[in-house]
Write an enzyme that holds these catalytic residues in place. Sequence first.
Site, PDB file in Angstrom:
ATOM      1  CB  CYS A   4      -0.957   0.011   1.193  1.00 44.25           C
ATOM      2  SG  CYS A   4      -2.110  -1.382   1.210  1.00 44.25           S
ATOM      3  CG  HIS A  19      -6.061   1.819  -1.004  1.00 46.93           C
ATOM      4  ND1 HIS A  19      -4.850   2.361  -1.399  1.00 46.93           N
ATOM      5  CD2 HIS A  19      -5.750   0.803  -0.142  1.00 46.93           C
ATOM      6  CE1 HIS A  19      -3.871   1.707  -0.788  1.00 46.93           C
ATOM      7  NE2 HIS A  19      -4.384   0.749  -0.038  1.00 46.93           N
ATOM      8  CB  CYS A  63      -1.614   0.603   7.734  1.00 47.67           C
ATOM      9  SG  CYS A  63      -3.158   0.313   6.835  1.00 47.67           S
ATOM     10  N   GLY A  97       0.450  -3.645   4.151  1.00 47.80           N
ATOM     11  CA  GLY A  97       0.192  -5.062   4.334  1.00 47.80           C
ATOM     12  C   GLY A  97       1.389  -5.816   4.872  1.00 47.80           C
TER      13      GLY A  97
END
Length: 419
Positions: A119, A375, A405, A407
């Site tokens: 991400c 996203h 955050c 993964g």
Amino acid sequence: MGALDRISQLGGQLSGNPTAGGRDRILEKRPDDIVVTAATRTAFTKGGKGGFKDTAAADLMAGVLKSVIERSKINPALVEDICVGTVLAPGGGATEMRGASLVAGFPETTAVRTLNRQCSSGLQACVDVANQIRAGMIDVGIGAGVESMSTQYGPSAVTEFSELLESHPEAANCKVPMGVLSEDMAKDLKISRADQDAFAAASYQKAVKAQKAGLFDQEITPLKVKFEDPKSGETKDITVARDDGVRDGITAESLAKIRPAFAADGSIHAGNASQISDGAAAVLLMRRDTAEKLGQTIIGKYVCASIVGVKPLLMGQGPWKAIPKALDLAGISRDDVDIYEINEAFASQCLWSANELGIPHDKINPKGGAIAFGHPLGCTGARQVSTLLYELKRTGKKVGNTSMCVGTGMGMSAVWVAE
């Protein structure tokens, strides 16, 4: 201060001893500043049914790369490296992105690579290019991100773990689905569904207001693409210029009616989590003295970035550790930041991180976030840079922070200044 000294100060707490005059210091202009002279993105569209559902990731990237040339009017031969963050593409998308750069108008002398830090891939791409420039490896580069979740999202995005990895508890935790992780985190930390739904509704409402006021128009590059009508089967040309996931009329009360997605008694659902989307973004970076020599318009500068690890099962807590580290590296405090762009992977994790750090909600995602408009995994980090710099400029503010955050249990954050 060394890295070990900084780590001992952090642990998820905002530094209580920022460098005196830290904000004034990062606002100063120096010849060796790493500056941004163009930043743009496509619209974000709904995965599987939105305007880009039939468009390859490389085609989206070609569109924004071409736009960077047009917006900045830079000689494309001066761009020495392009780094593209992308998560789902087979083979890392390296071949396709090289092709996209050539289609966009960059010569064969412009190198291209891809990276995957899930991400935060788009942010990592921008930071890597900034660091290449800072180290003297290149003079001009582009950090970018892209994802076609319509064409490449699914179980095949994660390969099967070997027996060695499966037998290691923490390694095995790396592949627990993020929705499940976030559900467990919300329960353990007592993040109520009502609070999550209120946060999500606010994201939608801010995005609707911003879209109606045209606040995304300056950063969005309209793209003409092929679109197959799901009803008639007819393929036609359309121009995509607006985020199509933004929905009017969303309230905490309307979200409260949606069934939980990961547990019968859960709190996380499609309305308070990020949308599956398609999109691309790109950021042109160079030294300030280079920009001035080339007559480039400077819209902002990169200050610093942080990357941290957390337990895989605590993936959503990444910003809680990454934001303080980035602020500490910049020598500033929480209150020195005017706008925080914190990725809304899930309302639960974004809300918790912000509350734990004491960040006022009115400073977070003032034009909405991933809950409202999506996203696209590899794209978001680069998109945040564009959204942040244009909003800082529009409001006359200066200092911003982007974070998310990541993964498998990580967090990333960066500090930027608008000009």
